[in-house]
Design a protein around this motif. Structure first.
Motif, PDB file in Angstrom:
ATOM      1  N   TYR A  93       0.822  -1.208   0.000  1.00 34.76           N
ATOM      2  CA  TYR A  93       0.000   0.000   0.000  1.00 34.76           C
ATOM      3  C   TYR A  93       0.852   1.253   0.000  1.00 34.76           C
ATOM      4  O   TYR A  93       0.487   2.247  -0.589  1.00 34.76           O
ATOM      5  N   GLU A  94       2.019   1.196   0.668  1.00 31.82           N
ATOM      6  CA  GLU A  94       2.918   2.338   0.659  1.00 31.82           C
ATOM      7  C   GLU A  94       3.368   2.614  -0.764  1.00 31.82           C
ATOM      8  O   GLU A  94       3.422   3.752  -1.197  1.00 31.82           O
ATOM      9  N   GLY A  95       3.688   1.573  -1.503  1.00 36.33           N
ATOM     10  CA  GLY A  95       4.081   1.711  -2.898  1.00 36.33           C
ATOM     11  C   GLY A  95       2.950   2.222  -3.751  1.00 36.33           C
ATOM     12  O   GLY A  95       3.159   2.914  -4.747  1.00 36.33           O
ATOM     13  N   PHE A  96       1.729   1.907  -3.378  1.00 35.02           N
ATOM     14  CA  PHE A  96       0.545   2.391  -4.085  1.00 35.02           C
ATOM     15  C   PHE A  96       0.263   3.841  -3.718  1.00 35.02           C
ATOM     16  O   PHE A  96      -0.029   4.664  -4.582  1.00 35.02           O
ATOM     17  N   CYS A  97       0.361   4.160  -2.432  1.00 33.94           N
ATOM     18  CA  CYS A  97      -0.035   5.483  -1.943  1.00 33.94           C
ATOM     19  C   CYS A  97       0.959   6.585  -2.292  1.00 33.94           C
ATOM     20  O   CYS A  97       0.548   7.702  -2.611  1.00 33.94           O
ATOM     21  N   SER A  98       2.240   6.303  -2.227  1.00 28.11           N
ATOM     22  CA  SER A  98       3.250   7.339  -2.434  1.00 28.11           C
ATOM     23  C   SER A  98       3.103   8.080  -3.764  1.00 28.11           C
ATOM     24  O   SER A  98       3.035   9.305  -3.777  1.00 28.11           O
ATOM     25  N   ALA A 158       1.750  11.899  -4.144  1.00 30.11           N
ATOM     26  CA  ALA A 158       2.664  12.872  -4.750  1.00 30.11           C
ATOM     27  C   ALA A 158       1.932  13.656  -5.840  1.00 30.11           C
ATOM     28  O   ALA A 158       2.073  14.876  -5.940  1.00 30.11           O
ATOM     29  N   MET A 159       1.134  12.959  -6.634  1.00 25.13           N
ATOM     30  CA  MET A 159       0.350  13.623  -7.676  1.00 25.13           C
ATOM     31  C   MET A 159      -0.717  14.525  -7.052  1.00 25.13           C
ATOM     32  O   MET A 159      -0.896  15.665  -7.453  1.00 25.13           O
ATOM     33  N   ARG A 160      -1.420  13.993  -6.051  1.00 23.72           N
ATOM     34  CA  ARG A 160      -2.503  14.738  -5.404  1.00 23.72           C
ATOM     35  C   ARG A 160      -1.973  16.022  -4.762  1.00 23.72           C
ATOM     36  O   ARG A 160      -2.641  17.045  -4.780  1.00 23.72           O
ATOM     37  N   CYS A 161      -0.789  15.976  -4.192  1.00 18.72           N
ATOM     38  CA  CYS A 161      -0.238  17.111  -3.442  1.00 18.72           C
ATOM     39  C   CYS A 161       0.747  17.950  -4.256  1.00 18.72           C
ATOM     40  O   CYS A 161       1.390  18.845  -3.705  1.00 18.72           O
ATOM     41  N   SER A 162       0.864  17.700  -5.545  1.00 22.29           N
ATOM     42  CA  SER A 162       1.870  18.383  -6.361  1.00 22.29           C
ATOM     43  C   SER A 162       1.687  19.898  -6.398  1.00 22.29           C
ATOM     44  O   SER A 162       2.657  20.626  -6.558  1.00 22.29           O
ATOM     45  N   CYS A 214       0.293  18.041   3.288  1.00 22.42           N
ATOM     46  CA  CYS A 214      -0.612  17.360   2.362  1.00 22.42           C
ATOM     47  C   CYS A 214      -0.200  15.902   2.193  1.00 22.42           C
ATOM     48  O   CYS A 214      -1.035  14.998   2.248  1.00 22.42           O
ATOM     49  N   LEU A 215       1.092  15.660   1.983  1.00 14.30           N
ATOM     50  CA  LEU A 215       1.580  14.292   1.804  1.00 14.30           C
ATOM     51  C   LEU A 215       1.339  13.444   3.047  1.00 14.30           C
ATOM     52  O   LEU A 215       0.982  12.265   2.946  1.00 14.30           O
ATOM     53  N   LYS A 216       1.523  14.045   4.224  1.00 11.86           N
ATOM     54  CA  LYS A 216       1.309  13.316   5.482  1.00 11.86           C
ATOM     55  C   LYS A 216      -0.139  12.850   5.595  1.00 11.86           C
ATOM     56  O   LYS A 216      -0.419  11.672   5.812  1.00 11.86           O
ATOM     57  N   CYS A 251      -4.917   7.449   2.581  1.00 16.79           N
ATOM     58  CA  CYS A 251      -4.753   6.387   1.582  1.00 16.79           C
ATOM     59  C   CYS A 251      -4.555   5.031   2.247  1.00 16.79           C
ATOM     60  O   CYS A 251      -5.135   4.034   1.812  1.00 16.79           O
ATOM     61  N   SER A 252      -3.760   5.004   3.305  1.00 20.76           N
ATOM     62  CA  SER A 252      -3.524   3.715   3.957  1.00 20.76           C
ATOM     63  C   SER A 252      -4.792   3.168   4.599  1.00 20.76           C
ATOM     64  O   SER A 252      -4.997   1.963   4.648  1.00 20.76           O
ATOM     65  N   LYS A 253      -5.662   4.049   5.071  1.00 20.29           N
ATOM     66  CA  LYS A 253      -6.924   3.595   5.664  1.00 20.29           C
ATOM     67  C   LYS A 253      -7.959   3.265   4.602  1.00 20.29           C
ATOM     68  O   LYS A 253      -8.704   2.303   4.734  1.00 20.29           O
ATOM     69  N   CYS A 254      -8.029   4.072   3.556  1.00 25.70           N
ATOM     70  CA  CYS A 254      -9.095   3.926   2.553  1.00 25.70           C
ATOM     71  C   CYS A 254      -8.688   3.085   1.345  1.00 25.70           C
ATOM     72  O   CYS A 254      -9.538   2.666   0.578  1.00 25.70           O
ATOM     73  N   LYS A 255      -7.382   2.907   1.135  1.00 23.31           N
ATOM     74  CA  LYS A 255      -6.864   2.145   0.003  1.00 23.31           C
ATOM     75  C   LYS A 255      -7.191   2.807  -1.336  1.00 23.31           C
ATOM     76  O   LYS A 255      -7.307   2.142  -2.358  1.00 23.31           O
ATOM     77  N   CYS A 256      -7.370   4.132  -1.325  1.00 19.72           N
ATOM     78  CA  CYS A 256      -7.599   4.859  -2.571  1.00 19.72           C
ATOM     79  C   CYS A 256      -7.274   6.337  -2.377  1.00 19.72           C
ATOM     80  O   CYS A 256      -7.244   6.829  -1.251  1.00 19.72           O
ATOM     81  N   VAL A 257      -7.012   7.019  -3.485  1.00 20.29           N
ATOM     82  CA  VAL A 257      -6.776   8.461  -3.511  1.00 20.29           C
ATOM     83  C   VAL A 257      -7.503   8.990  -4.732  1.00 20.29           C
ATOM     84  O   VAL A 257      -7.353   8.443  -5.826  1.00 20.29           O
TER      85      VAL A 257
END
Length: 89
Positions: free
Chosen positions: A27-32, A36-40, A48-50, A56-62
């Protein structure tokens, strides 16, 4: 009998914890990259990244894009902070 059971229980616990770490790394590999795109374009990028990472780790989506589109991920959209305001950027 008791030492064998205790040993078996310990082995199961160790194996399950290693599997849990592997799944979190996935999930870390998925979320990072998604965060990064969401907070660019965020003014406070670190913050924002925090929070994006937590959500993302709780919801499994962004949600896609840099702002809005929260309808794509209801869990992300509905998560609130202690003051009742949206937690996820």
């Amino acid at each position: 009998m008791k030492p064998a059971f205790a040993t078996l229980l310990l082995v199961c616990l160790i194996l399950s914890s290693s599997m849990f770490e592997i799944s979190l790394a996935g999930y870390e590999g998925f979320c990072s990259p998604k965060c990064a795109m969401r907070c660019s374009k965020a003014g406070m990028r670190d913050r924002c990244l925090k929070f994006c990472g937590i959500c993302c780790s709780k919801c499994k989506c962004v949600p896609s894009g840099t702002y809005g589109n929260k309808h794509e991920c209801p869990c992300y959209r509905d998560m609130k902070n202690s003051k009742g305001k949206p937690k996820c950027p």
